[in-house]
Design a protein around this motif. Structure first.
Motif, PDB file in Angstrom:
ATOM      1  N   PHE A 172       1.022  -1.295   0.175  1.00 29.91           N
ATOM      2  CA  PHE A 172       0.532   0.409   0.046  1.00 29.91           C
ATOM      3  C   PHE A 172       0.516   1.060  -0.264  1.00 29.91           C
ATOM      4  N   PHE A 173       0.551   2.378   0.137  1.00 31.25           N
ATOM      5  CA  PHE A 173       1.277   3.471   0.001  1.00 31.25           C
ATOM      6  C   PHE A 173       0.934   4.615   0.803  1.00 31.25           C
ATOM      7  N   GLU A 174       0.227   4.443   1.734  1.00 30.02           N
ATOM      8  CA  GLU A 174      -0.765   5.288   2.610  1.00 30.02           C
ATOM      9  C   GLU A 174      -0.416   4.587   3.899  1.00 30.02           C
ATOM     10  N   ARG A 231      12.130  13.446 -14.024  1.00 35.15           N
ATOM     11  CA  ARG A 231      12.780  13.689 -15.020  1.00 35.15           C
ATOM     12  C   ARG A 231      14.285  14.655 -14.631  1.00 35.15           C
ATOM     13  N   ASP A 232      14.574  15.082 -12.395  1.00 36.01           N
ATOM     14  CA  ASP A 232      15.746  15.140 -12.323  1.00 36.01           C
ATOM     15  C   ASP A 232      16.465  14.644 -12.094  1.00 36.01           C
ATOM     16  N   GLY A 233      16.536  12.988 -12.483  1.00 34.62           N
ATOM     17  CA  GLY A 233      17.389  12.604 -12.333  1.00 34.62           C
ATOM     18  C   GLY A 233      17.559  12.314 -10.496  1.00 34.62           C
ATOM     19  N   ARG A 234      16.443  12.468  -9.848  1.00 33.03           N
ATOM     20  CA  ARG A 234      16.139  11.660  -8.790  1.00 33.03           C
ATOM     21  C   ARG A 234      15.526  11.109  -8.300  1.00 33.03           C
ATOM     22  N   ALA A 235      14.954   9.947  -8.925  1.00 34.96           N
ATOM     23  CA  ALA A 235      13.335   8.744  -9.026  1.00 34.96           C
ATOM     24  C   ALA A 235      14.333   7.892  -7.635  1.00 34.96           C
ATOM     25  N   ASP A 236      15.094   7.567  -7.393  1.00 36.40           N
ATOM     26  CA  ASP A 236      16.068   6.458  -5.829  1.00 36.40           C
ATOM     27  C   ASP A 236      16.069   7.734  -4.784  1.00 36.40           C
ATOM     28  N   LEU A 237      16.549   8.516  -4.833  1.00 36.12           N
ATOM     29  CA  LEU A 237      16.601   9.281  -3.807  1.00 36.12           C
ATOM     30  C   LEU A 237      14.933   9.504  -3.149  1.00 36.12           C
ATOM     31  N   LEU A 238      14.083   9.893  -4.019  1.00 38.24           N
ATOM     32  CA  LEU A 238      12.074   9.733  -3.891  1.00 38.24           C
ATOM     33  C   LEU A 238      12.098   8.989  -3.444  1.00 38.24           C
ATOM     34  N   ALA A 239      12.491   7.514  -3.994  1.00 34.93           N
ATOM     35  CA  ALA A 239      12.085   6.111  -3.228  1.00 34.93           C
ATOM     36  C   ALA A 239      12.208   5.999  -1.872  1.00 34.93           C
ATOM     37  N   THR A 240      13.865   6.147  -1.582  1.00 33.76           N
ATOM     38  CA  THR A 240      14.290   6.072  -0.926  1.00 33.76           C
ATOM     39  C   THR A 240      13.492   6.365   1.037  1.00 33.76           C
ATOM     40  N   ALA A 241      12.771   7.668   0.172  1.00 37.70           N
ATOM     41  CA  ALA A 241      13.103   8.881   0.827  1.00 37.70           C
ATOM     42  C   ALA A 241      10.998   8.224   1.520  1.00 37.70           C
ATOM     43  N   LEU A 242      10.918   8.153   0.245  1.00 35.12           N
ATOM     44  CA  LEU A 242       8.803   7.791   0.587  1.00 35.12           C
ATOM     45  C   LEU A 242       8.846   6.961   1.526  1.00 35.12           C
ATOM     46  N   CYS A 243       9.262   5.781   1.419  1.00 31.42           N
ATOM     47  CA  CYS A 243       9.457   4.492   2.060  1.00 31.42           C
ATOM     48  C   CYS A 243       9.867   4.641   3.076  1.00 31.42           C
ATOM     49  N   GLU A 249       6.081   5.766   9.473  1.00 31.37           N
ATOM     50  CA  GLU A 249       4.663   6.539  10.505  1.00 31.37           C
ATOM     51  C   GLU A 249       3.820   5.113  10.374  1.00 31.37           C
ATOM     52  N   LEU A 250       4.350   4.210  10.287  1.00 30.81           N
ATOM     53  CA  LEU A 250       3.575   2.576  10.631  1.00 30.81           C
ATOM     54  C   LEU A 250       4.931   2.462  12.096  1.00 30.81           C
ATOM     55  N   MET A 251       5.696   2.703  12.127  1.00 27.24           N
ATOM     56  CA  MET A 251       6.266   2.172  13.509  1.00 27.24           C
ATOM     57  C   MET A 251       5.880   3.600  14.588  1.00 27.24           C
ATOM     58  N   GLU A 252       6.069   4.814  14.544  1.00 21.39           N
ATOM     59  CA  GLU A 252       5.549   5.154  14.781  1.00 21.39           C
ATOM     60  C   GLU A 252       4.377   5.199  15.348  1.00 21.39           C
ATOM     61  N   ASP A 253       3.273   4.231  14.989  1.00 15.82           N
ATOM     62  CA  ASP A 253       1.852   4.002  15.374  1.00 15.82           C
ATOM     63  C   ASP A 253       1.839   2.803  16.158  1.00 15.82           C
ATOM     64  N   GLY A 254       2.919   2.245  16.368  1.00 18.66           N
ATOM     65  CA  GLY A 254       3.280   0.927  17.261  1.00 18.66           C
ATOM     66  C   GLY A 254       3.704  -0.549  16.135  1.00 18.66           C
ATOM     67  N   VAL A 255       3.632  -0.193  15.635  1.00 16.66           N
ATOM     68  CA  VAL A 255       3.824  -1.207  14.075  1.00 16.66           C
ATOM     69  C   VAL A 255       6.162  -1.459  14.819  1.00 16.66           C
TER      70      VAL A 255
END
Length: 288
Positions: A172-174, A231-243, A249-255
Motif C-alpha cells: 500500500f502507499f499510505e 525528470r531531475d534524475g532523483r527517482a531513487d532518492l525519492l523512492a528511498t525517502a518515501l519508503c 509512520e507505521l512504527m510511530e503508531d506501534g508497528v
C-alpha cells in the motif's frame, strides 16, 4: 522508537543470471537479521519446482529462517500436500499459504480437479499436519475479487480461524490505509499479528502497473512526485525517502515488524532499513 523486526520476500531464479542476483540479494540483506525470508510462486504456479529448489537451497546454505509460498493452483490436494511434506522433510517449517492467481490466459481462478477450492481449505489441510507455522495474505485495499472491504476482513478471519497464525498484507502507499484495515480486523476479532507489506519503488511505471492489477489505489501526488523526480534524475532518492517515511509512520503508531517485497533488488530495501536504524547483525562470512 526502537528498530523494527524485518522480513524479506524473494523470487525464485529462472536463469543462471537470476540465480546470481538472488544470491547477491541474500548476501546483501542477511546481515539485517530477518525473522524470516519467503520465496514466492510465480503466477499460476509456474515456478513451483524453482520455488521448491530455491527454498531448499536457502534453508541449507544461508542460515536464514525460510518460508515457502504454497498455492492451490494447477495441483490436486495430494500433489499440493506432497510438496508441503517435501518442505517439512527438508527442515522448512513455515509456509505462506495462498489461493494463488489464475494461470496465464485465464480470467479468474478455477480450482483444479481434485484440488483445493480456496486458501481456507489449503490452510485447514496444512494445519492438520501439525508441521508448519502458516502465514496468509491480507488486503488493506479491496481485493479485485472481493465484494467489499469488509469481505476481505471476513475472509482473513476465516483463514486465521482455519489455522493461520500471522498475515502479511499486500503493499500500500499510505500508512492510514494499513491502520484503517488493522482497526477493522481488530473489530472483527482478529488477534493474529498482521505484518505490513512494504514495496520499495524501484521503478515507478512498473509499480504503478502492478498496483493497478492488484487493485491498489495510487495517490495522485505520487504520480506528480515521480514525474518530477525522474525528470531531475532523483527517482531513487525519492523512492528511498518515501519508503522510509512510510515505515516510520507505521512504527510511530506501534508497528514493530515490516515485510519487504524485495523483487530480488536489495539495495533500496537495505538503504531503507539502515535509515530506520536496523544495523547489520550477522557476519557475511557466515552466509555462504
Amino acid at each position: 522508537m526502537s528498530a523494527p523486526q524485518v522480513s524479506f520476500e524473494f523470487f525464485p531464479p529462472q536463469s543462471l543470471e537470476a540465480s546470481f542476483r538472488l544470491w547477491d540479494t541474500v548476501q546483501t540483506l542477511a546481515p539485517l537479521d530477518p525473522t524470516f525470508v519467503s520465496v514466492t510462486y510465480g503466477a499460476g504456479g509456474t515456478t513451483r519446482d524453482l520455488t521448491r529448489d530455491a527454498v531448499a537451497t536457502l534453508h541449507k546454505s544461508s542460515g536464514l529462517n525460510v518460508a515457502a509460498h504454497l498455492t492451490c493452483v494447477n495441483a490436486t490436494k495430494e500433489e499440493t500436500l506432497a510438496i508441503a511434506a517435501g518442505f517439512a522433510e527438508a527442515g522448512v517449517k513455515e509456509i505462506v499459504a495462498l489461493r494463488g492467481d489464475a494461470p496465464k490466459g485465464q480470467d479468474k481462478f478455477t480450482p483444479c480437479a481434485g484440488g483445493f477450492a480456496n486458501s481456507v481449505e489449503l490452510i485447514e489441510a496444512l494445519a492438520a499436519t501439525g508441521d508448519f507455522k502458516i502465514r496468509v495474505g491480507a488486503y488493506p485495499d479491496r481485493h479485485p475479487e472481493a465484494t467489499s472491504a469488509q469481505a476481505d476482513v471476513d475472509w482473513l478471519k476465516a483463514k486465521i480461524d482455519a489455522g493461520a497464525s500471522e498475515a502479511i498484507t499486500q503493499f500500500f502507499f499510505e500508512a492510514d490505509t494499513f491502520f484503517r484495515f488493522h482497526d477493522s480486523c481488530v473489530k472483527a476479532g482478529i488477534n493474529a499479528p498482521i505484518l505490513p507489506g512494504i514495496l520499495p519503488i524501484e521503478n515507478w511505471k512498473g509499480t504503478r502497473n502492478f498496483a493497478k492489477r492488484c487493485g491498489t489505489p495510487v495517490p495522485a501526488w505520487l504520480d506528480d512526485a515521480f514525474e518530477k523526480a525522474e525528470r531531475d534524475g532523483r527517482a531513487d532518492l525519492l523512492a528511498t525517502a518515501l519508503c522510509t517515511e512510510l515505515c516510520s509512520e507505521l512504527m510511530e503508531d506501534g508497528v514493530d515488524a515490516l515485510h519487504f517485497y524485495t523483487l530480488n533488488r536489495p539495495e533500496l530495501t537495505r538503504d531503507v532499513c539502515h535509515a530506520l536504524g536496523i544495523a547489520p547483525k550477522l557476519d557475511l562470512q557466515n552466509v555462504a
